[in-house]
Design an enzyme around this catalytic site. Sequence first.
Site, PDB file in Angstrom:
ATOM      1  N   GLU A   1     -16.134 -48.802  15.041  1.00  0.00           N
ATOM      2  CA  GLU A   1     -16.253 -49.637  16.231  1.00  0.00           C
ATOM      3  C   GLU A   1     -17.715 -49.858  16.598  1.00  0.00           C
ATOM      4  O   GLU A   1     -18.566 -49.022  16.292  1.00  0.00           O
ATOM      5  CB  GLU A   1     -15.550 -48.961  17.411  1.00  0.00           C
ATOM      6  CG  GLU A   1     -14.047 -48.937  17.241  1.00  0.00           C
ATOM      7  CD  GLU A   1     -13.317 -48.278  18.404  1.00  0.00           C
ATOM      8  OE1 GLU A   1     -12.334 -48.861  18.866  1.00  0.00           O
ATOM      9  OE2 GLU A   1     -13.730 -47.207  18.858  1.00  0.00           O
TER      10      GLU A   1
ATOM     11  N   CYS B   1     -24.378 -50.842  20.514  1.00  0.00           N
ATOM     12  CA  CYS B   1     -24.177 -49.456  20.105  1.00  0.00           C
ATOM     13  C   CYS B   1     -23.401 -49.510  18.784  1.00  0.00           C
ATOM     14  O   CYS B   1     -22.314 -50.088  18.719  1.00  0.00           O
ATOM     15  CB  CYS B   1     -23.377 -48.725  21.192  1.00  0.00           C
ATOM     16  SG  CYS B   1     -23.008 -47.023  20.750  1.00  0.00           S
TER      17      CYS B   1
ATOM     18  N   CYS C   1     -16.322 -38.581  12.243  1.00  0.00           N
ATOM     19  CA  CYS C   1     -17.495 -37.710  12.355  1.00  0.00           C
ATOM     20  C   CYS C   1     -17.057 -36.272  12.104  1.00  0.00           C
ATOM     21  O   CYS C   1     -15.985 -35.851  12.546  1.00  0.00           O
ATOM     22  CB  CYS C   1     -18.096 -37.831  13.758  1.00  0.00           C
ATOM     23  SG  CYS C   1     -19.577 -36.819  13.966  1.00  0.00           S
TER      24      CYS C   1
ATOM     25  N   CYS D   1     -17.608 -32.312  18.250  1.00  0.00           N
ATOM     26  CA  CYS D   1     -17.934 -32.026  19.659  1.00  0.00           C
ATOM     27  C   CYS D   1     -16.641 -32.158  20.489  1.00  0.00           C
ATOM     28  O   CYS D   1     -15.906 -33.142  20.334  1.00  0.00           O
ATOM     29  CB  CYS D   1     -18.975 -33.002  20.173  1.00  0.00           C
ATOM     30  SG  CYS D   1     -20.456 -33.024  19.155  1.00  0.00           S
TER      31      CYS D   1
ATOM     32  N   CYS E   1     -15.612 -35.405  22.602  1.00  0.00           N
ATOM     33  CA  CYS E   1     -15.800 -36.716  21.978  1.00  0.00           C
ATOM     34  C   CYS E   1     -14.568 -37.122  21.171  1.00  0.00           C
ATOM     35  O   CYS E   1     -14.051 -36.340  20.373  1.00  0.00           O
ATOM     36  CB  CYS E   1     -17.016 -36.647  21.062  1.00  0.00           C
ATOM     37  SG  CYS E   1     -17.227 -38.116  20.042  1.00  0.00           S
TER      38      CYS E   1
ATOM     39  N   CYS F   1     -19.424 -43.976  26.166  1.00  0.00           N
ATOM     40  CA  CYS F   1     -19.941 -42.881  25.347  1.00  0.00           C
ATOM     41  C   CYS F   1     -18.871 -41.840  25.055  1.00  0.00           C
ATOM     42  O   CYS F   1     -18.200 -41.371  25.963  1.00  0.00           O
ATOM     43  CB  CYS F   1     -21.053 -42.177  26.101  1.00  0.00           C
ATOM     44  SG  CYS F   1     -22.629 -42.754  25.576  1.00  0.00           S
TER      45      CYS F   1
END
Length: 366
Positions: free
Chosen positions: A105, A118, A125, A129, A132, A356
């Site tokens: 995205e 962004c 990933c 974290c 996230c 975010c």
Amino acid sequence: MQKEMTTIKLEPQRAINIYDLTLPQLTELMKSWGQPGFRAKQIYIQLYRNLAPSFEAMTDLPAALRERLTAETKLGVLQLVQEQTADDGDTRKVLWRLPDGNVVESVLMLYPDRATICISTQAGCAMGCVFCATGRMGLLRNITPGEIVEQVLYFERNLRNNGFNAAHRHDHITNLVFMGMGEPFANYDRWWTSVEQLHNPQGFNLGARNMTVSTVGLAPGIRRLSTEKIPLNLAISLHAPNDELRSALMPVNRRYPIDELMAATQEYIEKTHRRVSFEYVLLQGQNDSVELAEQLADLVKGMLCHVNLIPWNPVPGAPLQRSHRKQIESFQNVLLERGIACTVRAERGVAIAAACGQLAAVPQPA
Ligand code: SF4
């Protein structure tokens, strides 16, 4: 004796994505096709300055070359799956399908004074974290320089053409942040090629100071960045001022604990004389106390830095809460009183999971 027969299975040749090629690689390709020396530059200008939508549109090239390019290369490989807007059209999230079916995205955010994109650097990933959405996907694969660059060119082309009809009209991208899906330093070589491509004055020519890379804190990547010639901005996801808490929120801290991270950051600052940003997502009752703000102030005191506080954006299934506004203010005040430059990030795109930490490459209901 009878000779054993072996069948060699040839993989079908994948067409080159032309955006994967740097200018020297494009020059090599044109040379191998028997083209004159200036052709590669002509094509490069068409790709990155004119943003040609097809090889056919590159009318300064001979027809035979345009045909060969069409037959043997691809002008981009990203397939747009979904595009959503929020904030009266000023936030726009695009979901892309990669040729192997993985998805990434990217998000455009328009402000009165800037147009920021962004961009994703990996599909998924590996860093995990806890706050996230991307981290929950695991790493699917590293994406290529062309797949990174194409995300940028899509928004630039549309801004040039119509500004997306948002309230804040811009005709070009002013800022690029590598803060989408993935950890850029875990895909360093490909990511850096995309930076060089986007920065190349012969092509897209985006200023180094208009680009920011965000890292989860991979110390070797920070050190490597300090040796690079393109002086882009560095943001470091810190999110906690001590190892115990940081390891609980960000597993990467066990590999690169705070001492090592801060040493690499200090080396970076001394070498480049550039200010770094520390990103700190605020989670109610986890990392937002005044005591932790004091610890954070002690940790970054004297460094050439800025602290960016980020009110956490909801992620489905995460047992976390965003800090209350009053708590965010108290946290910020501690830092300001201690003389540390500190701002609270404005919210964008929460309604379409474009904020975010929310990117999870899941199509949203229309
Ligand atoms: S915050 Fe960044 S590094 Fe951490 S899991 Fe999400 S995408 Fe990966």
